[in-house]
Design a protein around this motif. Sequence first.
Motif, mmCIF file in Angstrom:
data_model
loop_
_atom_site.group_PDB
_atom_site.id
_atom_site.type_symbol
_atom_site.label_atom_id
_atom_site.label_comp_id
_atom_site.label_asym_id
_atom_site.label_seq_id
_atom_site.Cartn_x
_atom_site.Cartn_y
_atom_site.Cartn_z
ATOM 1 N N UNK A 829 0.822 -1.214 0.000
ATOM 2 C CA UNK A 829 0.000 0.000 0.000
ATOM 3 C C UNK A 829 0.856 1.266 0.000
ATOM 4 N N UNK A 830 2.095 1.146 0.446
ATOM 5 C CA UNK A 830 3.035 2.273 0.439
ATOM 6 C C UNK A 830 3.871 2.308 -0.850
ATOM 7 N N UNK A 831 3.650 1.330 -1.742
ATOM 8 C CA UNK A 831 4.377 1.303 -3.006
ATOM 9 C C UNK A 831 5.715 0.622 -2.935
ATOM 10 N N UNK A 832 5.900 -0.299 -1.974
ATOM 11 C CA UNK A 832 7.177 -0.986 -1.833
ATOM 12 C C UNK A 832 7.020 -2.495 -1.972
ATOM 13 N N UNK A 833 8.010 -3.095 -2.572
ATOM 14 C CA UNK A 833 8.164 -4.546 -2.491
ATOM 15 C C UNK A 833 8.652 -4.866 -1.087
ATOM 16 N N UNK A 834 8.177 -5.962 -0.542
ATOM 17 C CA UNK A 834 8.586 -6.341 0.812
ATOM 18 C C UNK A 834 10.041 -6.781 0.843
ATOM 19 N N UNK A 835 10.724 -6.621 1.977
ATOM 20 C CA UNK A 835 12.022 -7.267 2.172
ATOM 21 C C UNK A 835 11.863 -8.788 2.178
ATOM 22 N N UNK A 836 12.966 -9.495 2.253
ATOM 23 C CA UNK A 836 12.925 -10.951 2.299
ATOM 24 C C UNK A 836 12.234 -11.395 3.582
ATOM 25 N N UNK A 837 11.227 -12.244 3.437
ATOM 26 C CA UNK A 837 10.396 -12.644 4.571
ATOM 27 C C UNK A 837 10.861 -13.965 5.166
ATOM 28 N N UNK A 838 10.989 -13.971 6.488
ATOM 29 C CA UNK A 838 11.195 -15.212 7.264
ATOM 30 C C UNK A 838 12.369 -16.043 6.779
ATOM 31 N N UNK A 839 13.373 -15.399 6.229
ATOM 32 C CA UNK A 839 14.620 -16.081 5.891
ATOM 33 C C UNK A 839 15.779 -15.175 6.280
ATOM 34 N N UNK A 840 16.760 -15.697 6.974
ATOM 35 C CA UNK A 840 16.936 -17.087 7.404
ATOM 36 C C UNK A 840 16.250 -17.417 8.737
ATOM 37 N N UNK A 841 15.536 -16.454 9.310
ATOM 38 C CA UNK A 841 14.855 -16.684 10.594
ATOM 39 C C UNK A 841 13.367 -16.416 10.410
ATOM 40 N N UNK A 845 12.202 -9.837 8.820
ATOM 41 C CA UNK A 845 12.375 -9.250 7.499
ATOM 42 C C UNK A 845 13.856 -8.936 7.311
ATOM 43 N N UNK A 846 14.426 -9.382 6.191
ATOM 44 C CA UNK A 846 15.831 -9.099 5.908
ATOM 45 C C UNK A 846 15.894 -8.005 4.837
ATOM 46 N N UNK A 847 16.528 -6.889 5.197
ATOM 47 C CA UNK A 847 16.531 -5.682 4.366
ATOM 48 C C UNK A 847 17.923 -5.446 3.803
ATOM 49 N N UNK A 848 17.982 -5.248 2.485
ATOM 50 C CA UNK A 848 19.237 -4.850 1.839
ATOM 51 C C UNK A 848 18.955 -3.666 0.925
ATOM 52 N N UNK A 849 19.367 -2.468 1.315
ATOM 53 C CA UNK A 849 19.023 -1.290 0.521
ATOM 54 C C UNK A 849 19.889 -1.089 -0.729
ATOM 55 N N UNK A 850 21.073 -1.683 -0.789
ATOM 56 C CA UNK A 850 22.083 -1.543 -1.851
ATOM 57 C C UNK A 850 22.639 -0.133 -1.888
ATOM 58 N N UNK A 851 23.723 0.011 -2.641
ATOM 59 C CA UNK A 851 24.396 1.307 -2.743
ATOM 60 C C UNK A 851 23.694 2.263 -3.702
ATOM 61 N N UNK A 852 22.764 1.764 -4.506
ATOM 62 C CA UNK A 852 22.177 2.576 -5.566
ATOM 63 C C UNK A 852 21.007 3.438 -5.102
ATOM 64 N N UNK A 853 20.522 3.221 -3.889
ATOM 65 C CA UNK A 853 19.364 3.972 -3.421
ATOM 66 C C UNK A 853 19.782 5.273 -2.743
ATOM 67 N N UNK A 854 19.132 6.358 -3.131
ATOM 68 C CA UNK A 854 19.422 7.680 -2.566
ATOM 69 C C UNK A 854 18.883 7.782 -1.149
ATOM 70 N N UNK A 855 19.333 8.809 -0.435
ATOM 71 C CA UNK A 855 18.817 9.052 0.906
ATOM 72 C C UNK A 855 17.313 9.310 0.859
#
Length: 950
Positions: A829-841, A845-855
Amino acid sequence: MSINFNNTNSFVSRHIGPTATEQQHMLNALGYSDLEALIAAVIPDSIKNTSVLESTDGVSEEQALAELKAIAQKNQIFRSHIGQGYYPTHTPAPILRNLLENPAWYTAYTPYQPEISQGRLEALLNFQTMIADLTGLSISNASLLDEATACAEAMTFCKRVSKNKKANKFFASLHCHPQTLDVLRTRAEPLGIEVVVGDEQQVADFAEFFGVLLQYPASTGEVYDYAALVEQVHSVNALVAVSADLLALTVLKAPGEWGADVAIGTAQRFGVPMGFGGPHAAYFATKDAYKRDMPGRVVGMSIDRLGKPALRLALQTREQHIRREKATSNICTAQVLLANIASMYAVYHGPQGLKEIAERTHALTAILAQGLKQLGVNVSNSAFFDTLTLTQVDAAAVLEAARAQEINLREIDATQVGISLDETTTPEHVAALWSLFAQGQTAPEFEAVAAAYTSALPTALLRESAILQHAIFNTHHSETELMRYLRRLADKDLALDRSMIPLGSCTMKLNAASEMLPITWPEFGNLHPFAPLDQAQGYVEMVNQLEQMLCAATGYDAISLQPNAGSQGEYSGLLAIRGYHASRGEGQRNICLIPQSAHGTNPATASMAGMKVVVVACDDNGNVDVEDLRSKAEQHSQDLAALMITYPSTHGVFEHAVREICDIVHANGGQVYIDGANMNAMVGLCAPGQFGGDVSHLNLHKTFCIPHGGGGPGVGPIGVKEHLKPFMPGHSYHLDRKTNAVSAAPFGSASILPITWMYIRMMGGKGLRQASAMAILNANYVAKRLNAAYPVLYTGSHDLVAHECILDLRGLKETSGITVDDVAKRLIDFGFHAPTMSFPVAGTLMVEPTESESLYELERFINAMNKIAEEIQQVTTGELDAEDNPLKNAPHTAQELTSEWAHPYSREQAVYPLPELVESKYWSPVGRVDNVYGDRNLICACPSISNYED
């Protein structure tokens, strides 16, 4: 006024999102004065300064493109009649422009979140329907890696489901493509399967085999009637797999109609350029009874929360992340982008258009054959589709004469050559082929031979069943309609062209346009993988340079680019270790130590490589339990083959004991495989080949910018230390090592390697190092900003993470009833794909923003997550209903918004939870999808239009 006349258009600043000012803002929030101080705190002392990447500047986009163009022009594009599973084809311009070159399609992720993937899921359902129709079988998957590996998957599939349980032999027809037989032998050896290659017509009894592989039409071009043979095989409870040509199946009887249990093959000639070997979408189809044993992904139909039809990936409990070493395969990358191209090729041409292409190709082949016979050439085929085998010829002289006319024929042996035609063949090409064999005779006149044309397709095998009757294949034949259809599908999806995709473990970073441009250059796209190497000098030069670049990035001594997915890279790495032990007389070493936090592909791959998995515990901080590792390494020291470890760890942390871990394994006779999935945190900062790794695979579709394509293509090369070089993948074409091929083509998915070459060339050593550092900075900033609402589960020294962080939501379920799924779906609803769910725990949620995303984009995501935290608090306090709240009901659709509103919260809170969404709203096309319903009511082909109306 002073003007700098040097080109200062730096690609590095285009690739890296945050500006210098934004970087300092984030560093201040973390309490570090500069980026170097942060990196010094993150990287363990034991592996500091292990990088061998030189500190070089990158070049501008324009310069890199010019350099690569000069290299590409060293390739010579001859007219290809080699065949052998690879054919020239026309990629329809609207598909090229609106799909292959469209970031809405190529930057999308695997559709594990179905609500925001309905467009590409529909395209894949079209692919499955096309395959099921053409093969005459009940169910198809959403693509595999290439034809040869699909045949290998069919072999192990037959082993699992065959009722002939005592048999351990697999029969492969000598009429299969040679590269298929090579890959079969590689896959069979670690599993103890004996592959017997022979003439199926000469086998009296198949009782000793659990399965049989046939080629239809045969590699020689002959079309055989296999119906009686299939009955013979079935009589001894063995299965029949058939590698079938899709274009031929538009005019030939389907394998399922004459009894085949499995059909596999490639969709390459449906609009996908040869590209020196790939990437191309393979297919796998089988009977309904075997659907739960079928490898790869399957798209199925379910319903959403409101009862509306919705697509999803079905039967996910078969996949390697759940079943691990008991999975049906280790495949975690398909060829989605290429499968979508092939499916749209069928949508665009429709059933009649495909038949016309096939009939025209066959007619030209029959005309060619008749003219050759008039010239006294011996054509061995009696029944054929598009390929001829010429016998009793001086093959060397014929090939030389052909190449002098810039024509490539297939070399079979000293007295035989093959000629294959395709949709791009013209009468002029046929006349040119006749002239090669005229030898002073007057070549036939095309019109005269064509006037007497008769089909060479066997009457008993002519297709009578209809194909592609669904409306989707009979509607979009004009460019206007196809363009709009592709736009409608793309508008349903979230990809990187819309927003950040913060997936931990999967690195969804910028796939720059300048990196993508070269893949559609004809110099890279139109070369056959088995063309003579002197015609592929541009590819050779690019591959050699790329191997050197990747060696510098990893600290290894050699690279193989053949593995065409990360899963294939894992497999190749373990095969190298296996071969090394065997060469030292230690073939008994078969124990593979794998931490309990590892990717599910690791244990699945170890099983495929004939190894036994022993799980190593992790401590309370998520690190490998060194003492448990030591104990198990010593316990199995006589049989220890390898340790598979991901670094930085799957928990998003640089483990300090990694050198000690490697030393323990080496001291007990094992080799260390370091999974390169998280190289995005290491390039230029530390190097696995220098701190203890013997082999690593790399995901070029992660760290090195090849896009995910909605779930593929991928490239998974391996880097090895010197002692493992002799055991890297080989290939009977082009490579010094003639055995141990893991993919159909010598250089795997060669046509997308220019993407990584461009990325590294433009970034330079300095830029690559900065990218790794920025990935770490962005991840730590997100972790810091979200830690109050969502505790970060694991951290390393100084409470810092690597390039990703795991947010712990488990406590929220206890206090509010809100689950990780609810948060993931609310993010839509906020326009985002979810982070990785329930892996590895589970429950995280496992979040990786990468270097390409602006502030700016990081703050958008942080604001969304914090707003969701507020809503969770409202549920906890009772301000929002425990069951009927925005999280439990997410995502909300436009249809629901305009219907009668029965919820206790407002429409505005449902769809505009933050003010900025009013101007840039992504609308999910469906509500939350019911996974259980989909698996219980499995529909894996396009349902009738009436289903949608109902």
